[in-house]
Design an enzyme around this catalytic site. Sequence first.
Site, PDB file in Angstrom:
ATOM      1  CD  GLU A  67      -8.776   5.791  11.970  1.00 42.60           C
ATOM      2  OE1 GLU A  67      -7.754   6.464  11.773  1.00 42.60           O
ATOM      3  OE2 GLU A  67      -9.121   5.399  13.096  1.00 42.60           O
ATOM      4  CE1 TYR A 116       1.933  10.194   9.821  1.00 45.40           C
ATOM      5  CE2 TYR A 116      -0.282   9.752  10.611  1.00 45.40           C
ATOM      6  CZ  TYR A 116       0.831   9.357   9.908  1.00 45.40           C
ATOM      7  OH  TYR A 116       0.851   8.138   9.286  1.00 45.40           O
TER       8      TYR A 116
HETATM    9  C1  LIG Z   1      -3.017  -1.415  10.068  1.00 47.64           C
HETATM   10  C2  LIG Z   1      -3.079  -0.299   9.089  1.00 47.64           C
HETATM   11  C3  LIG Z   1      -3.930   0.774   9.317  1.00 47.64           C
HETATM   12  C4  LIG Z   1      -3.990   1.822   8.428  1.00 47.64           C
HETATM   13  N1  LIG Z   1      -4.849   2.844   8.657  1.00 47.64           N
HETATM   14  C5  LIG Z   1      -4.985   3.833   7.760  1.00 47.64           C
HETATM   15  C6  LIG Z   1      -5.950   4.840   7.917  1.00 47.64           C
HETATM   16  O1  LIG Z   1      -6.680   4.836   8.890  1.00 47.64           O
HETATM   17  N2  LIG Z   1      -6.044   5.814   6.991  1.00 47.64           N
HETATM   18  C7  LIG Z   1      -5.235   5.835   5.903  1.00 47.64           C
HETATM   19  O2  LIG Z   1      -5.363   6.727   5.086  1.00 47.64           O
HETATM   20  N3  LIG Z   1      -4.296   4.887   5.722  1.00 47.64           N
HETATM   21  C8  LIG Z   1      -4.170   3.888   6.621  1.00 47.64           C
HETATM   22  N4  LIG Z   1      -3.238   2.917   6.424  1.00 47.64           N
HETATM   23  C9  LIG Z   1      -2.247   3.110   5.397  1.00 47.64           C
HETATM   24  C10 LIG Z   1      -2.723   2.757   4.005  1.00 47.64           C
HETATM   25  O3  LIG Z   1      -3.339   1.491   4.012  1.00 47.64           O
HETATM   26  C11 LIG Z   1      -1.446   2.763   3.153  1.00 47.64           C
HETATM   27  O4  LIG Z   1      -0.813   4.018   3.233  1.00 47.64           O
HETATM   28  C12 LIG Z   1      -1.712   2.511   1.686  1.00 47.64           C
HETATM   29  O5  LIG Z   1      -2.545   1.395   1.505  1.00 47.64           O
HETATM   30  C13 LIG Z   1      -0.337   2.322   1.049  1.00 47.64           C
HETATM   31  O6  LIG Z   1      -0.479   2.076  -0.316  1.00 47.64           O
HETATM   32  P1  LIG Z   1       0.812   1.870  -1.228  1.00 47.64           P
HETATM   33  O7  LIG Z   1       0.325   1.447  -2.554  1.00 47.64           O
HETATM   34  O8  LIG Z   1       1.692   3.056  -1.104  1.00 47.64           O
HETATM   35  O9  LIG Z   1       1.639   0.717  -0.525  1.00 47.64           O
HETATM   36  P2  LIG Z   1       1.231  -0.797  -0.230  1.00 47.64           P
HETATM   37  O10 LIG Z   1      -0.224  -0.921  -0.008  1.00 47.64           O
HETATM   38  O11 LIG Z   1       2.179  -1.273   0.805  1.00 47.64           O
HETATM   39  O12 LIG Z   1       1.525  -1.506  -1.608  1.00 47.64           O
HETATM   40  C14 LIG Z   1       2.811  -1.797  -2.039  1.00 47.64           C
HETATM   41  C15 LIG Z   1       2.718  -3.011  -2.931  1.00 47.64           C
HETATM   42  O13 LIG Z   1       3.985  -3.201  -3.511  1.00 47.64           O
HETATM   43  C16 LIG Z   1       4.296  -4.569  -3.478  1.00 47.64           C
HETATM   44  N5  LIG Z   1       5.760  -4.646  -3.514  1.00 47.64           N
HETATM   45  C17 LIG Z   1       6.641  -4.214  -2.579  1.00 47.64           C
HETATM   46  N6  LIG Z   1       7.901  -4.416  -2.986  1.00 47.64           N
HETATM   47  C18 LIG Z   1       7.818  -4.972  -4.206  1.00 47.64           C
HETATM   48  C19 LIG Z   1       8.785  -5.410  -5.145  1.00 47.64           C
HETATM   49  N7  LIG Z   1      10.079  -5.299  -4.869  1.00 47.64           N
HETATM   50  N8  LIG Z   1       8.365  -5.946  -6.303  1.00 47.64           N
HETATM   51  C20 LIG Z   1       7.029  -6.062  -6.574  1.00 47.64           C
HETATM   52  N9  LIG Z   1       6.062  -5.673  -5.722  1.00 47.64           N
HETATM   53  C21 LIG Z   1       6.464  -5.122  -4.550  1.00 47.64           C
HETATM   54  C22 LIG Z   1       3.676  -5.055  -2.188  1.00 47.64           C
HETATM   55  O14 LIG Z   1       3.461  -6.460  -2.199  1.00 47.64           O
HETATM   56  C23 LIG Z   1       2.367  -4.276  -2.176  1.00 47.64           C
HETATM   57  O15 LIG Z   1       1.328  -4.943  -2.852  1.00 47.64           O
HETATM   58  C24 LIG Z   1      -3.163   1.824   7.288  1.00 47.64           C
HETATM   59  C25 LIG Z   1      -2.323   0.728   7.038  1.00 47.64           C
HETATM   60  C26 LIG Z   1      -2.288  -0.326   7.916  1.00 47.64           C
HETATM   61  C27 LIG Z   1      -1.378  -1.485   7.623  1.00 47.64           C
END
Ligand SMILES: Cc1cc2nc3c(=O)[nH]c(=O)nc-3n(C[C@H](O)[C@H](O)[C@H](O)COP(=O)(O)OP(=O)(O)OC[C@H]3O[C@@H](n4cnc5c(N)ncnc54)[C@H](O)[C@@H]3O)c2cc1C
Length: 425
Positions: free
Chosen positions: A82, A201
Site C-alpha cells: 500500500e 507507525y
Molecule cells: C507482505 C509484505 C507487505 C508489505 N506491505 C507494505 C505496504 O503496504 N506498504 C509499504 O510501504 N511497504 C510494505 N512492505 C514493505 C516493503 O516491501 C519493504 O519495506 C521494502 O520493499 C524494503 O526494501 P529494502 O530494499 O529495504 O529491503 P528488501 O526488499 O528486503 O531488500 C533487501 C535485499 O537485500 C538482499 N540481501 C540481504 N542480505 C544480503 C547479503 N548479505 N548480501 C547480498 N544481498 C543481501 C536481499 O536478498 C534483498 O534482495 C511490505 C512487505 C511485505 C513483505
Amino acid sequence: MYYSNGNYEAFARPQKPEGVDRKSAYIVGAGLASLSAACFLVRDGQMKGEHIHILEEMDIAGGACDGINDPQKGFIIRGGREMENHFECLWDLFRSIPSIETEGVSVLDEYYWLNKKDPNYSLMRATVNRGEDAHTDGKFTLTDKASMEIVKLFMTRDEDLYDKKIEDVFTEEFFESNFWLYWRTMFAFEEWHSALEMKLYIQRFIHHIGGLPDFSALKFTKYNQYESLILPMIKYLESNGVDFQYNTTVTNVIFEITEDKKVAKQIICTKDGKEETIDLVEDDLVFVTNGSCTENSTLGDDNHAPALNTSEGGCWRLWRNIAAQDPSFGRPDKFCTNINKTNWESATVTTLDNRIPPYIEKVCKRNPFSGKVVTGGIITAKDSSWLMSYTLNRQPHFKEQPDNQLVVWVYGLFTDVDGDFIKNQ
Ligand SMILES: Cc1cc2nc3c(=O)[nH]c(=O)nc-3n(C[C@H](O)[C@H](O)[C@H](O)COP(=O)(O)OP(=O)(O)OC[C@H]3O[C@@H](n4cnc5c(N)ncnc54)[C@H](O)[C@@H]3O)c2cc1C
C-alpha cells in the site's frame, strides 16, 4: 530532493559533487532501498553508472517488492504494498524514472493519472460468517479510555517504551475496538509486538487516521510492485551502466574503527559459492541495504505447507558480523531470534475456476474484471482463527495474466494456532 525549507530547495538540481568521478559505490542488496540509492547516486550525485556496484544474494532484484511468474508455481507476490501521498523520497525518485509502459512519461506521471482516475477505497473492510458484511461501517468504536491510551502512547518518550509490548500499554477496551482491527490487519501487528514500533507507525501515518477504515488513504500501482516499480528502476540503472552482481552474498564488511570514525576497509562476499574480497579505498562508498522482511521466506505449493526456515540467512549473518565489530552497529538479535512470535504466512491464489469470481464480486461489491480498483485494500475475515485478510488489486495484477484469471493475495496473522478448515500442520 532537499525539503528543508518549504519547497525552495526541493526542485533545484544539485551541482556535481566535487571528486565524484573518482568515487565508486558498493551497495549490498538489490531491494527498493538499494535501487533507490543507486538511482539517487546517478541522478543527484551524478556518479557514473559503471562506478556503482549492486551486490545481491538472490538471482533477482526487488527483495520484498516481488512479483514472480514462476513456471512451476505460477504467480507469486509475498506482499501487497500500500502506498500513500507522503512517500516523499519515493515520489521524488519516480518523477525521474521513465515509464516502461508509455513513452515520454515518468512512472510517477502514470501512477498519478491512474490513481486520480480510479481512486482507491474499500466497500467491504471486514466480513464474518464466510463473506457476510461484518459492519465495521467506517467506525473506530474507540471508547474514551481507549482513545486516551492511544494519545498516551503517542506522547510517551521513545526511551520509556524500550522493551514494552503493545499489550503493556493498552487495555481490553482498545483491543476490542475496530481501530485495532483496522490497524493490526493493515500493518501486521500482534499484541506482543513492540509498543515503540506502534508509536512510530502512529506518528508516521497520523495524517491517514481518517482514511483508515475504508483505505481511501491508499494508492496502488497498476501491476504488482515488481513490474510497476522495480523493473523501471532496473532499466534506468542498466541504461546508465550500473553493474548488477547477482548470486553474491556479502558476509561481512570489515571496518577500521578509531575513536571518532569508522571506515569500511573491505567487503567479504561469496559469489557463486566462492569467497571473494573487495578492498576499499578512500573514495569508495558502501551502502548496506539488506532489508529483512522476506529473508528466510520459503514457498509452499498446492500440496505442501511452507517449511519454517530457521537458518541464519544472509541478511542477519551480515548484520551480526558487522555488529560484532562495534556496539553502535546495533543489536540484530533483538529482531531475529523470536521466530515463533514474528513469522507470518501469505499466499498468492490464482482463480482457475470461473465459479469463484461471482463470490468475490458479491463480497467486494465491484466487478473484479473491470481493470479498476477491486477490493480497495484488504478484506479481513474477522472471525477466522488466523485473522486472514485478502486483497485483489487492479486486475490483471501481472502483465502476463490470462484475461479470465484473478490473482488474490492472502495473509494470515496468527500462524501459531490451527486453521478453521485445515489444521495448521
Ligand atoms: C507482505 C509484505 C507487505 C508489505 N506491505 C507494505 C505496504 O503496504 N506498504 C509499504 O510501504 N511497504 C510494505 N512492505 C514493505 C516493503 O516491501 C519493504 O519495506 C521494502 O520493499 C524494503 O526494501 P529494502 O530494499 O529495504 O529491503 P528488501 O526488499 O528486503 O531488500 C533487501 C535485499 O537485500 C538482499 N540481501 C540481504 N542480505 C544480503 C547479503 N548479505 N548480501 C547480498 N544481498 C543481501 C536481499 O536478498 C534483498 O534482495 C511490505 C512487505 C511485505 C513483505
